[in-house]
Every structure is written in C-alpha cells, then in structure tokens.
Design a protein around this motif. Structure first.
Motif, PDB file in Angstrom:
ATOM      1  N   TYR A 176       0.727  -1.242  -0.049  1.00  0.00           N
ATOM      2  CA  TYR A 176      -0.054   0.120   0.125  1.00  0.00           C
ATOM      3  C   TYR A 176       0.906   1.270  -0.030  1.00  0.00           C
ATOM      4  CZ  TYR A 176      -2.932  -3.748   1.749  1.00  0.00           C
ATOM      5  OH  TYR A 176      -3.752  -4.788   2.170  1.00  0.00           O
ATOM      6  N   LYS A 227       4.457   1.570   0.819  1.00  0.00           N
ATOM      7  CA  LYS A 227       4.946   0.307   1.739  1.00  0.00           C
ATOM      8  C   LYS A 227       4.790  -0.878   0.956  1.00  0.00           C
ATOM      9  CE  LYS A 227       3.843  -1.586   6.403  1.00  0.00           C
ATOM     10  NZ  LYS A 227       2.961  -1.223   7.403  1.00  0.00           N
ATOM     11  N   VAL A 246       4.265  -4.710   1.435  1.00  0.00           N
ATOM     12  CA  VAL A 246       3.989  -5.526   2.616  1.00  0.00           C
ATOM     13  C   VAL A 246       4.316  -6.899   2.578  1.00  0.00           C
ATOM     14  CG1 VAL A 246       1.967  -6.274   4.035  1.00  0.00           C
ATOM     15  CG2 VAL A 246       1.980  -3.806   3.350  1.00  0.00           C
ATOM     16  N   HIS A 289       0.831 -14.371  12.321  1.00  0.00           N
ATOM     17  CA  HIS A 289       0.201 -13.486  13.215  1.00  0.00           C
ATOM     18  C   HIS A 289      -0.426 -12.020  12.502  1.00  0.00           C
ATOM     19  CE1 HIS A 289       3.355 -10.425  12.243  1.00  0.00           C
ATOM     20  NE2 HIS A 289       4.142 -11.359  12.210  1.00  0.00           N
ATOM     21  N   ASN A 290      -1.073 -11.597  13.287  1.00  0.00           N
ATOM     22  CA  ASN A 290      -1.891 -10.247  12.774  1.00  0.00           C
ATOM     23  C   ASN A 290      -0.942  -9.271  12.219  1.00  0.00           C
ATOM     24  OD1 ASN A 290      -4.309 -10.945  13.507  1.00  0.00           O
ATOM     25  ND2 ASN A 290      -4.211  -9.804  15.495  1.00  0.00           N
ATOM     26  N   GLY A 291      -1.417  -8.848  10.913  1.00  0.00           N
ATOM     27  CA  GLY A 291      -0.384  -7.983  10.161  1.00  0.00           C
ATOM     28  C   GLY A 291       0.611  -8.460   9.439  1.00  0.00           C
ATOM     29  N   ALA A 292       0.864 -10.028   9.557  1.00  0.00           N
ATOM     30  CA  ALA A 292       1.992 -10.780   8.759  1.00  0.00           C
ATOM     31  C   ALA A 292       1.799 -10.555   7.093  1.00  0.00           C
ATOM     32  CB  ALA A 292       1.883 -12.144   8.897  1.00  0.00           C
ATOM     33  N   GLY A 293       0.637 -10.260   6.677  1.00  0.00           N
ATOM     34  CA  GLY A 293       0.296  -9.959   5.213  1.00  0.00           C
ATOM     35  C   GLY A 293      -0.647 -11.037   4.561  1.00  0.00           C
ATOM     36  N   LYS A 294      -1.364 -11.729   5.177  1.00  0.00           N
ATOM     37  CA  LYS A 294      -2.034 -12.838   4.747  1.00  0.00           C
ATOM     38  C   LYS A 294      -3.255 -12.281   3.922  1.00  0.00           C
ATOM     39  CE  LYS A 294      -3.074 -14.262   8.916  1.00  0.00           C
ATOM     40  NZ  LYS A 294      -2.540 -13.314   9.598  1.00  0.00           N
ATOM     41  N   THR A 295      -3.966 -11.126   4.486  1.00  0.00           N
ATOM     42  CA  THR A 295      -5.154 -10.586   3.613  1.00  0.00           C
ATOM     43  C   THR A 295      -4.520  -9.678   2.373  1.00  0.00           C
ATOM     44  OG1 THR A 295      -6.496 -10.273   5.735  1.00  0.00           O
ATOM     45  CG2 THR A 295      -6.929  -8.942   3.935  1.00  0.00           C
ATOM     46  N   THR A 296      -3.466  -9.074   2.592  1.00  0.00           N
ATOM     47  CA  THR A 296      -2.880  -8.594   1.454  1.00  0.00           C
ATOM     48  C   THR A 296      -2.583  -9.187   0.313  1.00  0.00           C
ATOM     49  OG1 THR A 296      -1.594  -6.886   3.006  1.00  0.00           O
ATOM     50  CG2 THR A 296      -0.730  -7.262   0.807  1.00  0.00           C
ATOM     51  N   LYS A 299      -5.826 -10.247  -1.545  1.00  0.00           N
ATOM     52  CA  LYS A 299      -6.207  -9.167  -2.266  1.00  0.00           C
ATOM     53  C   LYS A 299      -5.354  -9.177  -3.573  1.00  0.00           C
ATOM     54  CE  LYS A 299      -7.538  -5.996   1.186  1.00  0.00           C
ATOM     55  NZ  LYS A 299      -6.972  -4.746   1.979  1.00  0.00           N
ATOM     56  N   GLU A 309     -13.049 -11.238   5.088  1.00  0.00           N
ATOM     57  CA  GLU A 309     -13.059 -10.928   6.559  1.00  0.00           C
ATOM     58  C   GLU A 309     -14.127 -10.150   6.854  1.00  0.00           C
ATOM     59  OE1 GLU A 309      -9.664  -9.719   8.256  1.00  0.00           O
ATOM     60  OE2 GLU A 309     -10.117  -9.750  10.246  1.00  0.00           O
ATOM     61  N   GLN A 350      -6.689 -17.363  12.114  1.00  0.00           N
ATOM     62  CA  GLN A 350      -6.203 -17.484  13.444  1.00  0.00           C
ATOM     63  C   GLN A 350      -6.490 -18.792  14.411  1.00  0.00           C
ATOM     64  OE1 GLN A 350      -4.261 -14.794  14.418  1.00  0.00           O
ATOM     65  NE2 GLN A 350      -4.659 -13.771  12.548  1.00  0.00           N
TER      66      GLN A 350
HETATM   67  P1  ATP Z   1      -4.727  -9.433   9.972  1.00  0.00           P
HETATM   68  O1  ATP Z   1      -5.057 -10.775  10.358  1.00  0.00           O
HETATM   69  O2  ATP Z   1      -4.533  -8.656  10.931  1.00  0.00           O
HETATM   70  O3  ATP Z   1      -5.686  -9.102   8.781  1.00  0.00           O
HETATM   71  P2  ATP Z   1      -2.779 -10.270   7.815  1.00  0.00           P
HETATM   72  O4  ATP Z   1      -1.870 -10.908   8.139  1.00  0.00           O
HETATM   73  O5  ATP Z   1      -4.162 -10.428   7.027  1.00  0.00           O
HETATM   74  O6  ATP Z   1      -3.523  -9.798   9.477  1.00  0.00           O
HETATM   75  P3  ATP Z   1      -2.821  -7.542   6.319  1.00  0.00           P
HETATM   76  O7  ATP Z   1      -4.076  -7.238   6.706  1.00  0.00           O
HETATM   77  O8  ATP Z   1      -2.337  -8.309   5.133  1.00  0.00           O
HETATM   78  O9  ATP Z   1      -2.258  -8.826   7.527  1.00  0.00           O
HETATM   79  O10 ATP Z   1      -1.937  -6.412   6.830  1.00  0.00           O
HETATM   80  C1  ATP Z   1      -0.342  -6.431   6.698  1.00  0.00           C
HETATM   81  C2  ATP Z   1       0.434  -4.913   6.656  1.00  0.00           C
HETATM   82  O11 ATP Z   1      -0.496  -4.313   5.691  1.00  0.00           O
HETATM   83  C3  ATP Z   1      -0.238  -4.562   8.155  1.00  0.00           C
HETATM   84  O12 ATP Z   1       0.862  -3.719   8.718  1.00  0.00           O
HETATM   85  C4  ATP Z   1      -1.402  -3.647   7.910  1.00  0.00           C
HETATM   86  O13 ATP Z   1      -1.154  -2.400   8.787  1.00  0.00           O
HETATM   87  C5  ATP Z   1      -1.142  -3.078   6.423  1.00  0.00           C
HETATM   88  N1  ATP Z   1      -2.267  -2.749   5.740  1.00  0.00           N
HETATM   89  C6  ATP Z   1      -3.235  -3.320   5.547  1.00  0.00           C
HETATM   90  N2  ATP Z   1      -4.223  -2.751   4.761  1.00  0.00           N
HETATM   91  C7  ATP Z   1      -3.732  -1.743   4.627  1.00  0.00           C
HETATM   92  C8  ATP Z   1      -4.228  -0.454   3.787  1.00  0.00           C
HETATM   93  N3  ATP Z   1      -5.320  -0.475   3.235  1.00  0.00           N
HETATM   94  N4  ATP Z   1      -3.378   0.647   4.014  1.00  0.00           N
HETATM   95  C9  ATP Z   1      -2.274   0.606   4.119  1.00  0.00           C
HETATM   96  N5  ATP Z   1      -1.616  -0.423   5.197  1.00  0.00           N
HETATM   97  C10 ATP Z   1      -2.444  -1.437   5.350  1.00  0.00           C
END
Ligand code: ATP
Length: 231
Positions: free
Chosen positions: A12, A15, A17, A36-43, A46, A84, A193
C-alpha cells in the motif's frame, strides 16, 4: 496446478507489505495460510483476487497469467474471495442475498445453483425470509460461504471465516469446507487465526511472518517443527 503464485510482492502506498510469495495448489487441495496479525495474509489474498496490483511476480490461474484479468473476470473464472467480516448484505433476506449474487454468477450448467446451496445448508432454506443480519454468526457465515460458491467456484480464498463462531460450529464449518473441496475438486486458501482447526482440515500449511513465507509443509511437518512461536 489451479493456482500458482511466483515471487509475488504487494503493498500500500510507499510500503511493500509482502514479498517473494510463491506457492502452487492442485485442484482439491486446502492450504492453511497462517501467521500473526499484520503478517500479510489478507494482502496476499487481495493480490490474488486482483484487488491490489502486483509489485513483482505473477499469479496464474489454470496455468494462465492473471495480469490483465479484472476482478469480475476472475470471479467468472471461479476464483472467489470470502472477505473478512462475511461479505453479506445484512439488510436483505437470505433469499434476496442469494438471488442477487446468483443473478450475476449462475450460468446454465453451473456447479452450484440456488437449489444446490439450499441443499448444502438446509438451515438457510428454513431462513429464506429472515433478514441476514439478524441471524447467528454461524448462519451468516454459511450464507457468506453460499454467496462465494454460487455459480462455479473452483478456488476459494477464505479470510478468517471462523471469526465470531463457537468452537463446535468452527469444526462443523471446516468439515463442510473439506467436503466441498473433496467432492468438487475445489481448492481453498484458508486464512485463519484458529490454527489448530485450520491445520486439522489442511493438506498443506504456509506460515507468513512480516510479509515473507517462513514455513511451507504438511500439517504433520508444521506440528513437528514446533511453529507455534509464529502466532
Ligand atoms: P490480519 O489478521 O490482522 O488481517 P494479515 O496477515 O491479514 O493480518 P494484512 O491485513 O495483510 O495482515 O496487513 C499487513 C500489513 O499491511 C499491516 O501492517 C497493515 O497495517 C498493512 N495494511 C493493511 N491494509 C492496509 C491499507 N489498506 N493501507 C495501508 N496499510 C495497510
């Protein structure tokens, strides 16, 4: 291979990710995609779906690169995201939710028509006229799952489907995911999780840490490698 990622990077703004994400899945395989949360799975999900542009690497579906394939076309090809937070229309009834999505996605000869999802989840049949947002978390998740498979779903990207569900419901829902995948050679990427429940139905486990893959193996290998410190 139905889904293949090679060296994928996404992020994003300034950054990046996730980077160097590579894996390939066969029809019918279930991948537990953990971290863990924020590891980058949702990214990563997408990026697969085309909701975020790739900064490097490639995603292939059925052997074909998706670079120039829009989100709607990916959905039509059978790539489906269950986001989610469920992705249902809470103010519409169950029947209206299903009809709206079916109108877009169900073509003649589709794997899952309206009658098929009611057979798969009989409770939704009983609740046809109920406002979706007033149902229990488990029933809402069944509806969300129905919406994501309507038509011909071939690869499901499930983003934390167990959130808000009682433990016994999680097991039941995951058993249904496994049955769907086995019966219809459907592939699933399961972001969770709930590590133990996801590993129970998975054929393969990938763990992300700070945007990179740090483990890739079978559930037995994950248990033996003592990967719990990543969560
Ligand atoms: P979670 O279980 O918390 O969703 P995750 O592994 O799916 O964790 P992501 O949602 O992919 O993690 O987020 C990875 C990183 O990208 C995090 O540091 C988050 O703050 C950042 N991030 C996620 N969405 C955005 C966005 N729309 N804009 C900027 N940064 C983002």
């Amino acid at each position: 291979m139905v889904l293949r990622l090679t060296g994928v990077a996404a992020g994003y703004g300034p950054k990046t990710v996730v980077s160097d994400v590579s894996f390939a899945l066969e029809p019918g395989q279930i991948l537990a995609f953990l971290g863990h949360n924020g590891a980058g799975k949702t990214t990563t999900l997408k990026a697969i779906m085309g909701l975020l542009p790739l900064r490097a690497g490639e995603v292939r579906f059925d052997g074909k690169p998706l670079l120039r394939t829009g989100v709607a076309e990916r959905v039509a090809q059978g790539l489906r995201l269950l986001p989610e937070g469920r992705g249902i229309f809470p103010d519409l009834t169950v029947e209206e939710n299903i009809d709206v999505v079916a109108a877009r996605n169900v073509l003649p000869g589709a794997m899952f028509g309206i009658a098929d999802v009611y057979t798969l989840f009989p409770v939704l049949d009983e609740r046809r006229t109920t406002r979706a947002g007033s149902m229990s978390g488990g029933q809402q998740q069944m509806l969300a799952m129905s919406l994501s498979i309507l038509g011909t779903a071939r690869c499901l990207l499930l983003d934390e489907p167990s959130i808000g569900l009682a433990p016994n419901l999680v097991e039941r829902m995951f058993d249904q995911v496994r049955d769907l995948c086995r019966t219809h050679a459907m592939t699933a990427v399961l972001v969770e999780q709930n590590v133990a429940a996801a590993m129970r139905i998975a054929d393969r486990v990938i763990i992300m840490n700070n945007g990179q893959i740090v483990f890739d193996g079978t559930p037995d290998e994950a248990r033996a490698a003592n990967v719990w410190h990543y969560f």
